[in-house]
Design a protein around this motif. Structure first.
Motif: not given
Length: 320
Positions: A175, A179, A240
């Motif tokens: 990630a 995050h 993202g």
């Protein structure tokens, strides 16, 4: 044997194979440095020798006839035997020369060129012909006997194959650093369920491995978005747009640079193993056999390469 088949030339078969690969007379002509009429003439002469049409045009697309498929398989055998002869003659002269034709699953492309470079240090006259495809395409190429070897995980159990496992392929959850899960000290797979998941296209080995694992662990992602290449998927995670499960080798640079963070999921990494695979009973060329012997015997060197691409230094040799 039909006497007409004995009049085929290697040049005709080369032109035929170029048309098969490109599905286009014009692109084959460009590849072979010929005019399009010259390609058409070679194919017409070949059809006369075979006694059947080799190509059909349907909706402006070129399709191989059943006779063409049979001739393609036979021509592959012929050129592989000639390549093997060339390598054997080179061996008699005291050096290993020739071409190694490899097909690799897309997530293996980050490690295989470096693996070949290590092999080539000992065999500088060998050149590499590398095709990067997804798992479904690898299986098709195995069926068509198009390569010396293929590099894949999840070897199909329903095909007559020989395979050599040689390197772990750890699949991890990643990630972007911002995050919500990136700051957690420990996670379970279920903790990921409520976040958007980015996945590879159908036919991908990584996707197949993850879907089977999710089913085993009874994990269900409500929101999943398909991305058709590993590079695009990786960039989507950096941007993202979601989290993803990816081979650690494929994101080593991003992890080291802080663009991505490996999530501390207790059930991960999911380990699969890269294997060198070929059809059972296939006569390997001297170059292919030498490469297979290299990955069988140079495990320490391969392990060091793997650790480097995982973004970690190799562990010191304990001397045991």
């Amino acid at each position: 044997m039909r006497k007409s088949l004995m009049r085929m030339t290697l040049r005709q078969l080369q032109v035929f194979r170029a048309v098969c690969d490109s599905r286009s007379y014009s692109r084959a002509a460009e590849e072979m440095a010929l005019t399009q009429p010259a390609v058409s003439l070679q194919i017409r002469q070949l059809e006369e020798l075979v006694g059947q049409p080799l190509f059909d045009y349907i909706g402006k697309k070129l399709y191989l006839t059943q006779a063409a498929e049979a001739l393609r398989r036979a021509s592959s055998d012929i050129f592989q035997r000639l390549e093997s002869l060339d390598m054997q003659l080179s061996e008699m002269q005291g050096s290993l020369q020739g071409q190694l034709t490899l097909a690799v699953e897309s997530s293996a492309k980050y490690i295989v060129p470096h693996l070949f470079a290590a092999f080539r240090q000992h065999n500088p006259e060998v050149i590499l012909n590398l095709s990067v495809v997804n798992r479904a395409q690898v299986i098709k190429r195995l069926s068509d006997n198009r390569d010396d070897l293929v590099i894949m995980s999840l070897v199909p159990p329903d095909m007559a194959l020989e395979f050599l496992p040689f390197l772990n392929n750890p699949i991890v959850a990643v990630a972007p650093p911002g995050h919500p899960l990136a700051q957690a000290e420990t996670l379970r797979l279920q903790d990921l369920e409520s976040y958007p998941l980015l996945v590879r296209e159908r036919g991908s080995g990584t996707r197949k491995a993850c879907e089977e694992y999710f089913q085993q662990k009874r994990v269900h992602f409500a929101a999943a978005q398909e991305v058709s290449s590993l590079e695009a998927l990786r960039e989507c995670v950096v941007a993202g747009l979601g989290i993803a499960l990816l081979p650690r080798h494929a994101v080593g640079l991003e992890l080291a640079a802080g663009l991505l963070k490996e999530l501390p999921v207790e059930e991960l990494p999911l380990y699969r193993t890269w294997c060198a695979v070929h059809a059972r009973g296939k006569r390997l060329s001297p170059v292919a056999q030498a490469f297979l012997d290299f990955i069988r015997t140079e495990r320490a060197q391969i392990s060091a390469l793997s650790e480097r691409f995982a973004g970690r230094a190799p562990e010191p040799d304990s001397g045991s």
